[in-house]
Design an enzyme around this catalytic site. Sequence first.
Site, PDB file in Angstrom:
ATOM      1  N   HIS A 223       0.812  -1.225   0.000  1.00 56.70           N
ATOM      2  CA  HIS A 223       0.000   0.000   0.000  1.00 56.70           C
ATOM      3  C   HIS A 223       0.842   1.271   0.000  1.00 56.70           C
ATOM      4  CE1 HIS A 223      -3.600  -2.412   1.872  1.00 56.70           C
ATOM      5  NE2 HIS A 223      -3.044  -3.011   0.838  1.00 56.70           N
TER       6      HIS A 223
ATOM      7  N   TYR B  38     -10.229  -9.560   4.170  1.00 54.28           N
ATOM      8  CA  TYR B  38     -10.045 -10.615   3.179  1.00 54.28           C
ATOM      9  C   TYR B  38     -10.564 -11.951   3.696  1.00 54.28           C
ATOM     10  CZ  TYR B  38      -7.403  -7.433   0.254  1.00 54.28           C
ATOM     11  OH  TYR B  38      -7.038  -6.387  -0.548  1.00 54.28           O
TER      12      TYR B  38
END
Length: 488
Positions: A263, A378
């Site tokens: 990220h 997730y």
Amino acid sequence: MHHPLSLLIAASAVATSLAFLSPPSSLQETLHSSSEIDLSALQNGDKGAELYAQWCASCHGLNGRDFIQRTWKLGSQQADIERIIRNGYALLGMPAYGQLFSPDEIKDLSNYLLAKAGESPNFRASPPQLIQASDLQLRANVIASNLGTPWGMDFLNDSTLFFTEREGRLWVMKSGVKQAIAGIPDDIHVKGQGGLLDVMVWNDDAQRRPWIYLTYSKNHPDDIKLSATAVVRGELLVTDEGFSVPHWETLMVAGPYAKTHRHYGSRLAMGQDGMLYVTCGERGMRDVHPQTLTTAPGKVHRLHPDGSVPNDNPFVDEPGAIASIWSWGHRNPQGMFVHPETGEVWTHEHGPKGGDEINILQKSANYGWPEITFGRNYSGTIITRDTAKTGMEQPLHYWLPSIGACGMDIVLGRGWPRSWQNNLLVGSLSFEYLERLVIDASGRVTDREQLLNGVGRVRDIARNSNGDIYVAVEGAGTIFHLEPILEN
Ligand code: HEC
């Protein structure tokens, strides 16, 4: 046949400009004057061979050599070859001959090339990869291949494209010749999602100087286990030896440095307000960065082109706040463009499982991550049940399931049919396709379509000043030019 002098000069000018960029050996060997060719030795009446010897051999080699064992880029059917001879292909360095030759002469030339190609036993004439969209057919021309992870692209002009490979290489392609830019920063953290990331070309019109901007994940000076998103820029020099950037200056390091390799963001765009916009991901630390103004990750930043902070930024007077912050509450924004007509800065960000979103940036706005989201962890567990809160923005669009959005641009320009004008193109890393989004006048997404299905992880989309669209794909290691087929 008329051979206007201006065209003669244009073709030889391309040939000379190719020479200084040390062309690939096959071209280099053949870059000699076509006057060496003994025209009388040619078979009488073979018009294609004659024209080839006179006009093409200087770049493509004697006796059609280039075309005998060729990996065709733009299609090898007669219609493709004729189109290329007629229109040329500036970015690859192929001049246009449509003004010079009659349709019959172009046919003679294409017949000659096909006969040459046919000397290779395995040659089968084939079109370029064609893409069938609901209302349009497109060609996917291969501009560059055998790349690692092409991550960012930007144009200096219509025949000069800069692009990065995340593995740590910066390239420029001018008129078909690819040159590596040496001497880029040597502290690039090539690991996980890190590496050399975006590239932006900016012409400083006041100073008449082009600059190259890069983002990358930068090693901590004392501890290479740590990295942070960084922005550098350098002045571009163009000499007879080619392109170079002799000096890079660091404009921003989006600290604090962190151990994670994910990220980083990070896209670059120059706003119509003359300011540089930079997206920074939250480094996988959602509970640390996005909802505080005291750190740089998880924000979009706004800087003067020289890296100084504009005094009309929203948080310049807020004690403890990072003054370059323009908007906050972001997760991992990997797509950004400035709308050429409205000047709006559009971004998208990669959400968790579900919850990739598109936003039009507003000064000081908080986009909510991770307080509000349409996504889940997730693992499928809940991050928050909240999808809205006062003081936090709603996205223009969100994807469920998430497509793994990366790269974004808008379709505009005369080359595109009306139904494509103002459409967005967004890359999908997860599902390996290019997504087309149709947006109505009120800014709602009214239709979505998958293009280039299965092509590979689509990383970036770029538009040149003609409105031509280029798509960089990882895995395939390819840059495509998408060309709408509007003939007939
Ligand atoms: C100034 C140099 C130059 C001249 C002169 C030139 N070409 Fe090219 N041409 C190129 C380059 C460079 C490419 C792109 C090759 C690449 O990227 O692999 C190209 C590409 C092409 C292609 C497309 C090949 C493909 O892979 O799809 C065709 C067809 C072609 N040229 C035909 C011609 C013909 C016919 C002539 C003469 C009328 C000609 N060229 C003259 C430089 C030249």
